[in-house]
Design a protein around this motif. Structure first.
Motif, mmCIF file in Angstrom:
data_model
loop_
_atom_site.group_PDB
_atom_site.id
_atom_site.type_symbol
_atom_site.label_atom_id
_atom_site.label_comp_id
_atom_site.label_asym_id
_atom_site.label_seq_id
_atom_site.Cartn_x
_atom_site.Cartn_y
_atom_site.Cartn_z
ATOM 1 N N SER A 120 -6.467 -3.788 2.360
ATOM 2 C CA SER A 120 -7.892 -3.842 1.996
ATOM 3 C C SER A 120 -8.576 -2.483 2.014
ATOM 4 O O SER A 120 -9.721 -2.358 1.609
ATOM 5 C CB SER A 120 -8.615 -4.770 2.974
ATOM 6 N N GLY A 121 -7.885 -1.438 2.484
ATOM 7 C CA GLY A 121 -8.548 -0.141 2.654
ATOM 8 C C GLY A 121 -8.708 0.637 1.361
ATOM 9 O O GLY A 121 -8.399 0.148 0.265
ATOM 10 N N LEU A 122 -9.176 1.864 1.533
ATOM 11 C CA LEU A 122 -9.445 2.756 0.410
ATOM 12 C C LEU A 122 -8.224 2.859 -0.506
ATOM 13 O O LEU A 122 -7.122 3.138 -0.050
ATOM 14 C CB LEU A 122 -9.800 4.152 0.961
ATOM 15 N N ALA A 123 -8.433 2.611 -1.786
ATOM 16 C CA ALA A 123 -7.377 2.694 -2.805
ATOM 17 C C ALA A 123 -6.201 1.759 -2.538
ATOM 18 O O ALA A 123 -5.123 1.928 -3.101
ATOM 19 C CB ALA A 123 -6.873 4.137 -2.935
ATOM 20 N N GLU A 124 -6.423 0.779 -1.626
ATOM 21 C CA GLU A 124 -5.363 -0.176 -1.258
ATOM 22 C C GLU A 124 -4.161 0.512 -0.622
ATOM 23 O O GLU A 124 -3.034 0.049 -0.734
ATOM 24 C CB GLU A 124 -4.889 -1.001 -2.470
ATOM 25 N N PHE A 125 -4.392 1.658 0.031
ATOM 26 C CA PHE A 125 -3.282 2.369 0.669
ATOM 27 C C PHE A 125 -2.949 1.798 2.046
ATOM 28 O O PHE A 125 -1.826 1.879 2.504
ATOM 29 C CB PHE A 125 -3.615 3.859 0.836
ATOM 30 N N ARG A 126 -3.961 1.293 2.763
ATOM 31 C CA ARG A 126 -3.733 0.800 4.117
ATOM 32 C C ARG A 126 -4.768 -0.280 4.430
ATOM 33 O O ARG A 126 -5.736 -0.444 3.689
ATOM 34 C CB ARG A 126 -3.839 1.927 5.146
ATOM 35 N N GLY A 127 -4.527 -0.999 5.549
ATOM 36 C CA GLY A 127 -5.539 -1.958 5.982
ATOM 37 C C GLY A 127 -5.039 -3.385 6.008
ATOM 38 O O GLY A 127 -3.905 -3.685 5.610
ATOM 39 N N ALA A 128 -5.921 -4.252 6.473
ATOM 40 C CA ALA A 128 -5.586 -5.672 6.607
ATOM 41 C C ALA A 128 -5.408 -6.312 5.230
ATOM 42 O O ALA A 128 -5.993 -5.853 4.250
ATOM 43 C CB ALA A 128 -6.701 -6.376 7.380
ATOM 44 N N PRO A 129 -4.620 -7.392 5.164
ATOM 45 C CA PRO A 129 -4.345 -8.011 3.860
ATOM 46 C C PRO A 129 -5.588 -8.623 3.204
ATOM 47 O O PRO A 129 -6.417 -9.228 3.879
ATOM 48 C CB PRO A 129 -3.336 -9.121 4.202
ATOM 49 N N ARG A 130 -5.681 -8.438 1.892
ATOM 50 C CA ARG A 130 -6.688 -9.160 1.098
ATOM 51 C C ARG A 130 -6.120 -9.356 -0.310
ATOM 52 O O ARG A 130 -5.157 -8.680 -0.702
ATOM 53 C CB ARG A 130 -8.007 -8.405 1.046
ATOM 54 N N ARG A 131 -6.745 -10.242 -1.077
ATOM 55 C CA ARG A 131 -6.335 -10.408 -2.479
ATOM 56 C C ARG A 131 -6.705 -9.152 -3.244
ATOM 57 O O ARG A 131 -7.804 -8.618 -3.062
ATOM 58 C CB ARG A 131 -7.037 -11.606 -3.112
ATOM 59 N N VAL A 132 -5.803 -8.702 -4.118
ATOM 60 C CA VAL A 132 -6.058 -7.493 -4.912
ATOM 61 C C VAL A 132 -5.780 -7.801 -6.378
ATOM 62 O O VAL A 132 -5.256 -8.869 -6.717
ATOM 63 C CB VAL A 132 -5.191 -6.304 -4.416
ATOM 64 N N PHE A 133 -6.154 -6.842 -7.237
ATOM 65 C CA PHE A 133 -6.010 -7.062 -8.681
ATOM 66 C C PHE A 133 -4.742 -6.406 -9.211
ATOM 67 O O PHE A 133 -4.399 -5.299 -8.814
ATOM 68 C CB PHE A 133 -7.228 -6.517 -9.426
ATOM 69 N N GLY B 290 0.835 -1.191 0.000
ATOM 70 C CA GLY B 290 0.000 0.000 0.000
ATOM 71 C C GLY B 290 0.869 1.238 0.000
ATOM 72 O O GLY B 290 1.880 1.305 -0.707
ATOM 73 N N TYR B 291 0.483 2.208 0.837
ATOM 74 C CA TYR B 291 1.242 3.454 0.934
ATOM 75 C C TYR B 291 1.754 3.508 2.368
ATOM 76 O O TYR B 291 0.993 3.775 3.301
ATOM 77 C CB TYR B 291 0.320 4.635 0.626
#
Ligand SMILES: NC(=O)c1ccc[n+]([C@@H]2O[C@H](COP(=O)([O-])OP(=O)(O)OC[C@H]3O[C@@H](n4cnc5c(N)ncnc54)[C@H](OP(=O)(O)O)[C@@H]3O)[C@@H](O)[C@H]2O)c1
Length: 298
Positions: free
Chosen positions: A259-272, A200-201
């Motif tokens: 997993s957060g907004l714009a994938e900048f922060r948050g718990a892990p999840r699968r992303v594209f 993320g960021y």
């Protein structure tokens, strides 16, 4: 009946982290060591590596750590590092990275600094580590949101680049991710995983202090605090990467991020990821180009 080992328990596992002396690589190392893993810290500066070891041991006195001298900007150093691994590796985290440079900055082999370090050094390292990888080993390549804005031209991988440093950084990360997804395809018949993850960021002023590793003034921390709803510390940035390296719900070919907004922060999840980094044509071409440029057969 003996209790089943916790999925959090990494005792008996050995994990190499490149760029382990600072930033996200440091936090991956501390988090893995806290769960009992033996961590090999792949670092180019013995002094900075020792500072990181001391910082980890201050939190995790029983940490099982070894410094592996490694300069990803030197194919000779990469070969030495791979040859000096005598452990079986359960995971390799390709984290070290150069995030900005001038157009004329070069590795000691004369490659563009970002492409040479971020892709070619890791390509050569993983290729030469294969004999040391466990049957179910994972290679985690650290990508970036910046890969989405990149266009790859594999035959021109080390050609002089145009545009901004950020764009070239995005190309180098996209190239590393294309390599990782090609490795996943080539390992399809094996039990080994090749996975991507991005942090993320993640910024230092939101990161907990660690002597000699993260030292940010109170004033800067106070100013940065207002950004916490949007971005995160490097300890948080390490989470998707550690997850990709260790969690049971991960599959080869996955891409993990916050997993957060714009994938900048948050718990892990699968992303594209972009279609380009998953393209078979691009992956094969990056692989061939990396072999030709480095002279390392994979
Ligand atoms: N921070 C973010 O928001 C963000 C976002 C997306 C992706 N990423 C990726 O996450 C990774 C870590 O980023 P970060 O923010 O933690 O960066 P960082 O704080 O600048 O740390 C980079 C690490 O890479 C090491 N490194 C650089 N060149 C090397 C070389 N030639 N050989 C060995 N190690 C080398 C550095 O070692 P030295 O101390 O010796 O320089 C340092 O340990 C990078 O791959 C980056 O592209 C970060």
């Amino acid at each position: 009946m003996a209790p089943l080992p916790s999925p959090l328990d990494l005792r008996g596992r050995t994990i190499l982290v490149t760029g382990a002396n600072a930033g996200i690589g440091y936090w991956c190392s501390e988090q893995l060591a806290a769960r009992g893993a033996r961590v090999l810290l792949g670092c180019r500066s013995p002094k900075r590596a020792q500072t990181a070891v001391d910082a980890i041991r201050a939190r995790v006195p029983e940490a099982d750590l070894r410094i592996l001298p490694l300069d990803l900007g030197s194919l000779v150093s990469v070969a030495h590092a791979a040859a000096s691994v005598d452990e079986q590796l359960d995971a390799v985290i390709c984290n070290a990275g150069v995030k900005a440079s001038s157009r004329d900055a070069r590795t000691s082999d004369g490659f563009d600094l970002m492409m040479g370090t971020n892709l070619l050094g890791h390509f050569a390292l993983v290729a030469q580590l294969v004999p040391h990888l466990a049957a179910d080993a994972r290679v985690v390549s650290v990508g970036s949101l910046a890969h989405r804005f990149a266009h790859l031209d594999p035959p021109a991988l080390t050609a002089p680049w145009r545009g901004s440093s950020l764009r070239q950084y995005g190309r180098s990360k996209a190239a590393l991710m294309a390599f990782a997804f090609e490795l996943d395809r080539r390992w399809a018949a094996s039990s080994r995983f090749s996975v991507c993850a991005h942090p993320g960021y993640a910024v230092d002023p939101l990161t907990p202090s660690r002597d000699g590793v993260v030292e940010v003034s109170d004033a800067v921390r106070a100013l940065a605090a207002v950004t916490r709803f949007l971005v995160q510390g490097k300890d948080g940035g390490a989470a998707p990467i550690v997850h990709a390296a260790t969690d049971v719900d991960v599959q080869s070919g996955d891409y993990w991020g916050p997993s957060g907004l714009a994938e900048f922060r948050g718990a892990p999840r699968r992303v594209f990821s972009s279609d380009e980094v998953r393209s078979i044509r691009v992956g094969e071409a990056i692989w061939s180009a990396a072999e030709a440029i480095t002279g390392v057969r994979f």
